[in-house]
Design a protein around this motif. Structure first.
Motif, PDB file in Angstrom:
ATOM      1  N   VAL A 198       0.606  -1.163   0.147  1.00 29.16           N
ATOM      2  CA  VAL A 198      -0.137   0.048  -0.086  1.00 29.16           C
ATOM      3  C   VAL A 198       0.886   1.075  -0.046  1.00 29.16           C
ATOM      4  O   VAL A 198       1.668   1.428   0.773  1.00 29.16           O
ATOM      5  N   LYS A 199       0.779   2.127  -0.744  1.00 32.21           N
ATOM      6  CA  LYS A 199       1.314   3.287  -1.167  1.00 32.21           C
ATOM      7  C   LYS A 199       0.641   4.450  -0.575  1.00 32.21           C
ATOM      8  O   LYS A 199       1.281   5.541  -0.353  1.00 32.21           O
ATOM      9  N   GLY A 200      -0.754   4.367  -0.313  1.00 29.25           N
ATOM     10  CA  GLY A 200      -1.447   5.336   0.430  1.00 29.25           C
ATOM     11  C   GLY A 200      -3.103   5.215   0.005  1.00 29.25           C
ATOM     12  O   GLY A 200      -3.435   3.731  -0.387  1.00 29.25           O
ATOM     13  N   TYR A 201      -3.754   5.845   0.600  1.00 33.81           N
ATOM     14  CA  TYR A 201      -5.400   5.736   0.441  1.00 33.81           C
ATOM     15  C   TYR A 201      -5.794   6.931  -0.308  1.00 33.81           C
ATOM     16  O   TYR A 201      -5.429   7.916  -0.034  1.00 33.81           O
ATOM     17  N   SER A 202      -6.763   6.823  -1.142  1.00 32.64           N
ATOM     18  CA  SER A 202      -7.443   7.990  -1.820  1.00 32.64           C
ATOM     19  C   SER A 202      -8.903   7.672  -1.588  1.00 32.64           C
ATOM     20  O   SER A 202      -9.690   6.696  -1.494  1.00 32.64           O
ATOM     21  N   LEU A 203      -9.280   9.177  -1.413  1.00 28.28           N
ATOM     22  CA  LEU A 203     -10.885   9.575  -1.319  1.00 28.28           C
ATOM     23  C   LEU A 203     -11.207  10.183  -2.574  1.00 28.28           C
ATOM     24  O   LEU A 203     -10.588  11.318  -2.874  1.00 28.28           O
ATOM     25  N   PRO A 204     -12.174   9.898  -3.380  1.00 25.93           N
ATOM     26  CA  PRO A 204     -12.500  10.628  -4.822  1.00 25.93           C
ATOM     27  C   PRO A 204     -12.529  12.191  -4.324  1.00 25.93           C
ATOM     28  O   PRO A 204     -13.117  12.395  -3.367  1.00 25.93           O
ATOM     29  N   VAL A 205     -11.923  13.058  -5.249  1.00 32.17           N
ATOM     30  CA  VAL A 205     -12.331  14.324  -4.875  1.00 32.17           C
ATOM     31  C   VAL A 205     -13.411  14.784  -4.654  1.00 32.17           C
ATOM     32  O   VAL A 205     -13.824  15.704  -3.770  1.00 32.17           O
ATOM     33  N   ASP A 206     -14.586  14.301  -5.105  1.00 28.67           N
ATOM     34  CA  ASP A 206     -15.786  14.784  -5.221  1.00 28.67           C
ATOM     35  C   ASP A 206     -16.424  14.480  -3.937  1.00 28.67           C
ATOM     36  O   ASP A 206     -17.593  14.834  -3.353  1.00 28.67           O
ATOM     37  N   LEU A 207     -15.764  13.509  -3.024  1.00 31.97           N
ATOM     38  CA  LEU A 207     -16.221  13.343  -1.664  1.00 31.97           C
ATOM     39  C   LEU A 207     -15.439  13.553  -0.507  1.00 31.97           C
ATOM     40  O   LEU A 207     -15.817  13.651   0.817  1.00 31.97           O
ATOM     41  N   VAL A 208     -14.498  14.511  -0.689  1.00 30.52           N
ATOM     42  CA  VAL A 208     -13.560  15.208   0.328  1.00 30.52           C
ATOM     43  C   VAL A 208     -14.499  15.953   0.876  1.00 30.52           C
ATOM     44  O   VAL A 208     -14.272  16.210   2.051  1.00 30.52           O
ATOM     45  N   GLU A 209     -15.187  17.078   0.394  1.00 30.86           N
ATOM     46  CA  GLU A 209     -16.048  17.977   1.142  1.00 30.86           C
ATOM     47  C   GLU A 209     -17.198  17.044   2.037  1.00 30.86           C
ATOM     48  O   GLU A 209     -17.202  17.425   3.235  1.00 30.86           O
ATOM     49  N   VAL A 210     -17.752  16.103   1.345  1.00 27.65           N
ATOM     50  CA  VAL A 210     -18.470  15.382   2.176  1.00 27.65           C
ATOM     51  C   VAL A 210     -18.113  14.718   3.247  1.00 27.65           C
ATOM     52  O   VAL A 210     -18.625  14.994   4.332  1.00 27.65           O
ATOM     53  N   PHE A 211     -16.939  14.211   3.136  1.00 24.02           N
ATOM     54  CA  PHE A 211     -16.388  13.476   4.334  1.00 24.02           C
ATOM     55  C   PHE A 211     -15.808  14.287   5.233  1.00 24.02           C
ATOM     56  O   PHE A 211     -15.889  14.328   6.672  1.00 24.02           O
ATOM     57  N   GLY A 212     -15.260  15.528   4.675  1.00 25.56           N
ATOM     58  CA  GLY A 212     -14.766  16.410   5.597  1.00 25.56           C
ATOM     59  C   GLY A 212     -15.879  17.054   6.574  1.00 25.56           C
ATOM     60  O   GLY A 212     -15.882  17.292   7.916  1.00 25.56           O
TER      61      GLY A 212
END
Length: 139
Positions: A115-129
Motif C-alpha cells: 500500500v502506497k496510500g489511500y485515496s478518497l475521490p475528490v468529489d467526496l472530500v468535502e462530504v467526508f470533511g
C-alpha cells in the motif's frame, strides 16, 4: 412521480418486507447510492480508530494520504483496507445505504499487498470533511 422514504431504526421485519417490496418493483425504482454527509458520518463513526485516521487524513489532504504519513510509528498498514470494506458491507446489511455504494476510500499501490496510500475521490472530500466535523462536534 418521485417518492423519498426515510426510515430511522426500522425493525428487522419491517426492513425485510420493505426491501422485498422494492425488489419486486425494481424495474421502477431508482436507488440513491450517493454519499451524503449523514451516510458519511455513519460510515466514519463505525470505523475502528486506525481506519478512521486514514479517512480523516485523506479528507484533510484533499483526497490522498501517503503511506509515509500513516507510518509515523513505523508500523504496518496491514489490515486497514479490510476494516474500510467491512463497514461498507455492514452498512448494506444494516440498511444504512443501498448495495452498490462505491467505496469512499481505497488503497493505492503497486499490488501484491503493498500500500502506497489511500485515496478518497475528490468529489467526496468535502462530504467526508463535513461528516468528520459533525462526528467530532457530537463526540
Amino acid at each position: 412521480m418521485r417518492i423519498t422514504v426515510t426510515v430511522d431504526d426500522p425493525t428487522d421485519d419491517f426492513r425485510d418486507r420493505l426491501l422485498a417490496l422494492l425488489e419486486e418493483h425494481a424495474a421502477h425504482v431508482d436507488t440513491d447510492a450517493t454519499w451524503t454527509v449523514e451516510r458519511a458520518v455513519r460510515y466514519y463513526r463505525s470505523l475502528p480508530a486506525r481506519a478512521r485516521r486514514i479517512v480523516r487524513m485523506a479528507a484533510a489532504n484533499g483526497g490522498f494520504v501517503g503511506d509515509d504519513e500513516l507510518r509515523t510509528d513505523g508500523g504496518s498498514l496491514r489490515g486497514h483496507s479490510g476494516a474500510l470494506k467491512r463497514v461498507l458491507e455492514r452498512g448494506v446489511r444494516e440498511g444504512w445505504w443501498p448495495a452498490g455504494m462505491r467505496p469512499p476510500i481505497e488503497a493505492r499501490g503497486p499490488g501484491f499487498g503493498k500500500v502506497k496510500g489511500y485515496s478518497l475521490p475528490v468529489d467526496l472530500v468535502e462530504v467526508f470533511g463535513t461528516a468528520i466535523e459533525r462526528h467530532d462536534d457530537q463526540g
